[in-house]
Structure formats: C-alpha cells, structure tokens
Design a protein around this motif. Structure first.
Motif, mmCIF file in Angstrom:
data_model
loop_
_atom_site.group_PDB
_atom_site.id
_atom_site.type_symbol
_atom_site.label_atom_id
_atom_site.label_comp_id
_atom_site.label_asym_id
_atom_site.label_seq_id
_atom_site.Cartn_x
_atom_site.Cartn_y
_atom_site.Cartn_z
ATOM 1 N N TYR A 1 -3.772 5.925 -1.227
ATOM 2 C CA TYR A 1 -3.696 6.903 -0.151
ATOM 3 C C TYR A 1 -4.425 8.177 -0.571
ATOM 4 O O TYR A 1 -4.238 8.679 -1.683
ATOM 5 C CB TYR A 1 -2.241 7.243 0.176
ATOM 6 C CG TYR A 1 -1.563 6.219 1.042
ATOM 7 C CD1 TYR A 1 -1.673 6.286 2.438
ATOM 8 C CD2 TYR A 1 -0.801 5.193 0.495
ATOM 9 C CE1 TYR A 1 -1.042 5.356 3.251
ATOM 10 C CE2 TYR A 1 -0.165 4.263 1.308
ATOM 11 C CZ TYR A 1 -0.299 4.350 2.686
ATOM 12 O OH TYR A 1 0.325 3.416 3.481
ATOM 13 N N VAL B 1 -6.847 5.829 3.607
ATOM 14 C CA VAL B 1 -6.579 4.840 2.562
ATOM 15 C C VAL B 1 -7.913 4.315 2.043
ATOM 16 O O VAL B 1 -8.776 3.900 2.821
ATOM 17 C CB VAL B 1 -5.734 3.662 3.082
ATOM 18 C CG1 VAL B 1 -5.564 2.603 1.993
ATOM 19 C CG2 VAL B 1 -4.369 4.148 3.554
ATOM 20 N N GLY C 1 2.309 6.293 3.226
ATOM 21 C CA GLY C 1 1.565 7.400 2.649
ATOM 22 C C GLY C 1 2.424 8.595 2.320
ATOM 23 O O GLY C 1 2.084 9.395 1.439
#
Length: 260
Positions: free
Chosen positions: A41, A46, A177
C-alpha cells in the motif's frame, strides 16, 4: 499449503529482509513453487507484483528483494497449489475495490468444494481462496457501508472466518490499507520490532540485518507470517481460532479462539 507474510508499520518501511527469507521457501528451502505475489500500500494506491513461477528463481522477486519499496501495510503469499491450475489468475494476493479503497486478501489453507453465493464480486481464477475473498466482500457490501464502524466490520469478519474455518483450513490476511486483519485457523506467528532494535538472521538465507541502523527510535514494525523467518528472535505464536487487527504496527483489537 501456502505461506503468508504481512507487515504493519507506523512509518513507511521496506520489506526486503523478510521478503528475501520468504522467497527462498518458494522452490528452494520449501515446496511453495507455484507462484507468488506481494502488494504494497502507498496511500490509497497499491503497488502489486505477481508471478506464476517459483519465487526462489523469479527475476521479478529479485527486483522486489533489492528495491526498497516503503509501505505501512504489505501482504505477501507464496503458493503451493492444491485447488486451481498454476497460472497468474490464481496467484495471491487478490485485490478488489470496495467503498473507494483497494482491499487485498491472501489465504493459506483449503476449503474443498467451496462455492460463493451470488453477488457483485466474482472470482477471475479457479481457486477456493479467491472465491472466499469474493464471498467476504459480497457479505460486507450487503450488510455494511462505508460509514459502518470498524468494530462492526471486524465482528463480521471474525464470524465469517470462524464459519470458513469449520469447513477447512482458513489462515487469512486481509487489508484495506488502513488496517490489517489476521485470522489463524492452524498456524500463524508475529513479531513486533521496536526500540531498542538489534540484529536478526534469516532461517532460509545467509542474511543478517542490523535493524538499529535501518530504523529510528520511534519506529514500530510488525511482521506476521505462517512460519517464523528468523532464528534469533522470539516470535509470538497465534492459537488456532485467534484473530488480531493491526494498525500502524500495533494490535488494536484481538480475540481468543472461537467457540468452534
């Protein structure tokens, strides 16, 4: 079975040391030669790498080992295929968007014959793992929304994980995340590194790192794995049925073994 690796940190940190140890188990010191993947992340984005070849011999894995990609949350997987052919579509970690965030999932285990209910998310490949991921997200999409408190989402994830684990082996890494959810069906361990930092030696490669020279006194970095990666550190072993929610390197919620 496959092997898992994840990181949760309070500052952007590279995964080179742990990733190097894990990749040796993909066709060298271990049998997990049927592909590998890693997702880092970076904010809400990503950076992901996948390869259907063995990680021990992968040039892509070599790049990841030697290029210090810094992240607060990372999820890795090396595969020993038991359901689904060896191909890129069946390589973890899997990723989908939900509520404006990328969710990343990796699974160790097998639930034979699992079929997800119909819903918005569908598997691309043929693994039970990706079907489980889609089932989880479809459940959250129906029963929750972007404003649902984290505690309620985690309660649902725990309930789902316990149900899946009753049907087979279900060791889980799942992140949006912001946080990292981990569930242990059979085998998982973690270590949290904080000041005072010291050296560590990998089990699977002749590599030693002095974390004191790589960190600041305020850094907190936790690594979650299937099997401990180092020989000279004390790892905290999960109990079957135990789950932990990580954020910025710390456990912020956890639960004991479920009722089964």
């Amino acid at each position: 079975m496959c092997e898992l690796l994840a990181m949760s940190a309070n500052t952007p940190t590279d995964l080179c040391f742990s990733f190097t140890g894990l990749t040796r188990r993909g066709g060298d010191t271990g049998p997990h030669k049927d592909g590998w993947g890693v997702a880092f992340y970076e904010g809400k984005g990503v950076r992901a790498f996948h390869d259907s070849d063995a990680s021990a011999n992968s040039r892509i894995a070599e790049v990841v080992q030697t290029h210090p990609i810094k992240s607060e949350v990372a999820v890795c997987h090396i595969r020993q295929a038991n359901v689904g052919e060896i191909c890129l579509a069946n390589t973890h970690p899997f990723m989908r968007e939900l509520w404006g965030r990328y969710w990343v999932f990796a699974h160790n285990g097998q639930i034979s014959g699992f079929r997800p209910g119909q819903g918005f998310y569908e598997p691309v490949g043929s693994t039970d793992s990706e079907s489980l991921f889609c089932d989880i997200l479809n459940h959250l999409r129906v029963h929750c929304n972007r404003d649902t408190p984290t505690e309620e989402i985690i309660e649902r994830l725990v309930t789902l994980s316990q149900a899946y684990a009753r049907e087979g082996v279900f060791n889980l890494l799942l992140s949006n995340g912001d946080w990292l959810f981990t569930y242990c069906s059979t085998k998982m361990a973690s270590i949290t590194r904080r000041a005072p930092f010291g050296p560590a030696r990998l089990k699977d490669a002749d590599v030693i790192v002095d974390f004191e020279s790589e960190t600041t006194p305020d850094d907190v970095v936790s690594v979650i794995v299937t099997e401990p990666l180092t020989t000279d550190e004390t790892w905290d072993v999960y109990r079957p049925g135990e789950w932990r929610l990580w954020r910025k390197g710390e456990v912020i919620m956890k639960g004991p073994a479920g009722p089964g």
